[in-house]
Design a protein around this motif. Sequence first.
Motif, PDB file in Angstrom:
ATOM      1  N   ALA A 204       0.854  -0.996  -0.012  1.00  0.00           N
ATOM      2  CA  ALA A 204      -0.087  -0.366   0.212  1.00  0.00           C
ATOM      3  C   ALA A 204       0.990   1.362   0.017  1.00  0.00           C
ATOM      4  N   GLU A 205       0.332   2.661  -0.788  1.00  0.00           N
ATOM      5  CA  GLU A 205       0.503   3.388  -0.583  1.00  0.00           C
ATOM      6  C   GLU A 205       1.057   4.005   1.105  1.00  0.00           C
ATOM      7  N   GLY A 206       2.196   4.682   1.687  1.00  0.00           N
ATOM      8  CA  GLY A 206       3.382   4.681   2.764  1.00  0.00           C
ATOM      9  C   GLY A 206       4.171   3.255   3.169  1.00  0.00           C
ATOM     10  N   ASP A 207       4.135   2.395   2.206  1.00  0.00           N
ATOM     11  CA  ASP A 207       4.774   0.901   2.849  1.00  0.00           C
ATOM     12  C   ASP A 207       6.397   1.206   2.042  1.00  0.00           C
ATOM     13  N   PRO A 208       7.394   0.627   2.901  1.00  0.00           N
ATOM     14  CA  PRO A 208       8.530   0.421   2.093  1.00  0.00           C
ATOM     15  C   PRO A 208       8.447  -0.349   0.774  1.00  0.00           C
ATOM     16  N   ALA A 209       8.935   0.119  -0.378  1.00  0.00           N
ATOM     17  CA  ALA A 209       8.833  -1.529  -1.767  1.00  0.00           C
ATOM     18  C   ALA A 209       9.307  -1.952  -1.182  1.00  0.00           C
ATOM     19  N   PRO A 210       8.999  -3.618  -1.020  1.00  0.00           N
ATOM     20  CA  PRO A 210       9.881  -4.969  -1.297  1.00  0.00           C
ATOM     21  C   PRO A 210      10.576  -4.693  -2.039  1.00  0.00           C
ATOM     22  N   ASP A 211      11.757  -4.822  -1.680  1.00  0.00           N
ATOM     23  CA  ASP A 211      13.693  -4.932  -2.647  1.00  0.00           C
ATOM     24  C   ASP A 211      13.205  -6.074  -2.967  1.00  0.00           C
ATOM     25  N   PHE A 212      13.879  -6.132  -4.590  1.00  0.00           N
ATOM     26  CA  PHE A 212      14.815  -7.723  -5.161  1.00  0.00           C
ATOM     27  C   PHE A 212      15.102  -7.122  -5.845  1.00  0.00           C
ATOM     28  N   THR A 213      15.987  -8.394  -6.627  1.00  0.00           N
ATOM     29  CA  THR A 213      17.188  -8.833  -7.370  1.00  0.00           C
ATOM     30  C   THR A 213      16.385  -9.415  -8.611  1.00  0.00           C
TER      31      THR A 213
ATOM     32  N   VAL B 292      -8.191 -15.417 -12.364  1.00  0.00           N
ATOM     33  CA  VAL B 292      -7.621 -15.872 -12.731  1.00  0.00           C
ATOM     34  C   VAL B 292      -6.718 -15.313 -14.099  1.00  0.00           C
ATOM     35  N   LEU B 293      -6.322 -14.026 -14.032  1.00  0.00           N
ATOM     36  CA  LEU B 293      -5.805 -13.070 -14.902  1.00  0.00           C
ATOM     37  C   LEU B 293      -4.976 -12.636 -14.475  1.00  0.00           C
ATOM     38  N   PRO B 294      -3.409 -12.334 -14.329  1.00  0.00           N
ATOM     39  CA  PRO B 294      -2.644 -11.202 -13.867  1.00  0.00           C
ATOM     40  C   PRO B 294      -2.808 -10.451 -13.630  1.00  0.00           C
ATOM     41  N   GLY B 295      -2.942  -9.782 -13.036  1.00  0.00           N
ATOM     42  CA  GLY B 295      -3.261  -8.072 -12.084  1.00  0.00           C
ATOM     43  C   GLY B 295      -2.149  -7.319 -13.412  1.00  0.00           C
ATOM     44  N   ARG B 296      -3.192  -6.198 -13.032  1.00  0.00           N
ATOM     45  CA  ARG B 296      -1.955  -4.689 -13.534  1.00  0.00           C
ATOM     46  C   ARG B 296      -2.273  -3.929 -12.475  1.00  0.00           C
ATOM     47  N   VAL B 297      -1.162  -3.365 -11.603  1.00  0.00           N
ATOM     48  CA  VAL B 297      -0.373  -2.829 -10.747  1.00  0.00           C
ATOM     49  C   VAL B 297       0.694  -2.220 -11.435  1.00  0.00           C
ATOM     50  N   THR B 298       0.386  -0.261 -10.951  1.00  0.00           N
ATOM     51  CA  THR B 298       1.299  -0.225 -10.651  1.00  0.00           C
ATOM     52  C   THR B 298       2.323   1.011  -9.928  1.00  0.00           C
ATOM     53  N   TYR B 299       3.452   0.924  -9.473  1.00  0.00           N
ATOM     54  CA  TYR B 299       3.567   0.933  -8.010  1.00  0.00           C
ATOM     55  C   TYR B 299       4.652   2.775  -8.920  1.00  0.00           C
ATOM     56  N   VAL B 300       4.361   3.663  -7.840  1.00  0.00           N
ATOM     57  CA  VAL B 300       5.514   4.059  -7.530  1.00  0.00           C
ATOM     58  C   VAL B 300       6.091   5.046  -6.332  1.00  0.00           C
ATOM     59  N   VAL B 301       6.993   3.746  -6.352  1.00  0.00           N
ATOM     60  CA  VAL B 301       8.379   4.061  -5.665  1.00  0.00           C
ATOM     61  C   VAL B 301       9.420   5.678  -5.251  1.00  0.00           C
ATOM     62  N   ASP B 302       8.847   6.130  -4.140  1.00  0.00           N
ATOM     63  CA  ASP B 302      10.635   7.006  -4.068  1.00  0.00           C
ATOM     64  C   ASP B 302      11.872   7.221  -3.848  1.00  0.00           C
ATOM     65  N   ALA B 303      12.250   8.278  -4.044  1.00  0.00           N
ATOM     66  CA  ALA B 303      14.048   8.305  -4.244  1.00  0.00           C
ATOM     67  C   ALA B 303      14.193   8.133  -2.790  1.00  0.00           C
ATOM     68  N   ARG B 304      13.498   7.573  -2.215  1.00  0.00           N
ATOM     69  CA  ARG B 304      13.814   6.424  -0.366  1.00  0.00           C
ATOM     70  C   ARG B 304      13.236   5.740   0.397  1.00  0.00           C
ATOM     71  N   GLY B 305      12.613   4.777  -1.479  1.00  0.00           N
ATOM     72  CA  GLY B 305      12.548   3.503  -1.510  1.00  0.00           C
ATOM     73  C   GLY B 305      11.123   3.026  -1.173  1.00  0.00           C
ATOM     74  N   VAL B 306       9.589   3.936  -0.927  1.00  0.00           N
ATOM     75  CA  VAL B 306       8.380   4.470  -0.354  1.00  0.00           C
ATOM     76  C   VAL B 306       7.844   4.391  -1.179  1.00  0.00           C
TER      77      VAL B 306
ATOM     78  N   VAL C  29       5.083   5.508  -3.330  1.00  0.00           N
ATOM     79  CA  VAL C  29       3.842   6.462  -2.861  1.00  0.00           C
ATOM     80  C   VAL C  29       2.047   7.018  -3.158  1.00  0.00           C
ATOM     81  N   ARG C  30       2.284   5.613  -4.437  1.00  0.00           N
ATOM     82  CA  ARG C  30       0.953   5.496  -4.875  1.00  0.00           C
ATOM     83  C   ARG C  30       1.112   4.475  -5.562  1.00  0.00           C
ATOM     84  N   VAL C  31      -0.287   3.520  -5.734  1.00  0.00           N
ATOM     85  CA  VAL C  31      -0.852   2.436  -6.059  1.00  0.00           C
ATOM     86  C   VAL C  31      -1.698   2.832  -7.392  1.00  0.00           C
ATOM     87  N   ILE C  32      -1.615   2.121  -8.589  1.00  0.00           N
ATOM     88  CA  ILE C  32      -2.491   2.517  -9.698  1.00  0.00           C
ATOM     89  C   ILE C  32      -3.116   0.772  -9.924  1.00  0.00           C
ATOM     90  N   SER C  33      -4.485   0.409  -9.824  1.00  0.00           N
ATOM     91  CA  SER C  33      -4.878  -0.515 -10.075  1.00  0.00           C
ATOM     92  C   SER C  33      -6.121  -0.461 -11.003  1.00  0.00           C
TER      93      SER C  33
END
Length: 155
Positions: A3-12, A108-122, A124-128
């Motif tokens: 959700a908005e305000g959450d730290p973005a989960p890190d991944f490689t 059934v179908l994989p969802g379409r969601v966009t996450y905007v992550v700010d420069a601090r890694g938080v 700030v916007r979820v578009i579903s």
Amino acid sequence: MVAEGDPAPDFTATDCDGASFRLSAVTPGRPVVLYFYPRSFTPGCTAQACAFRDAAADFGTLDAEIVGISGDAAHAAFKAAHRLPFRLISDANGALRSLYAVPSTLWVLPGRVTYVVDARGVVVRVISAALDVAAHVKGAREALEALRAGAPAAE
């Protein structure tokens, strides 16, 4: 779902060009637009990718990196066919979708969601918006512009 305000989960992950991408290597420092889409070469996903492509210069002036994520493996051909100037990452095993808890569409179908992550890694916007592909680009741009202006990025 993350959700908005959450730290973005890190991944490689490895993108379709064979380069490694680690979210925390970009943030802190610059914002990232992570957009999860169902499948390359489908009409909606093609429209969404091309909309991000067409807005890439705007995102560049906002110093944001765009990263597309999908479970299919056709990314290299999709990127080349549509001249996409950003990273595409295959999430064939669904690990990134699970990490971000991206919901399915119609169970059934994989969802379409966009996450905007700010420069601090938080996040700030979820578009579903499963069907309104333009909303993803518009919402991400608005969030990044709000960040630049120092205003809250949430709608």
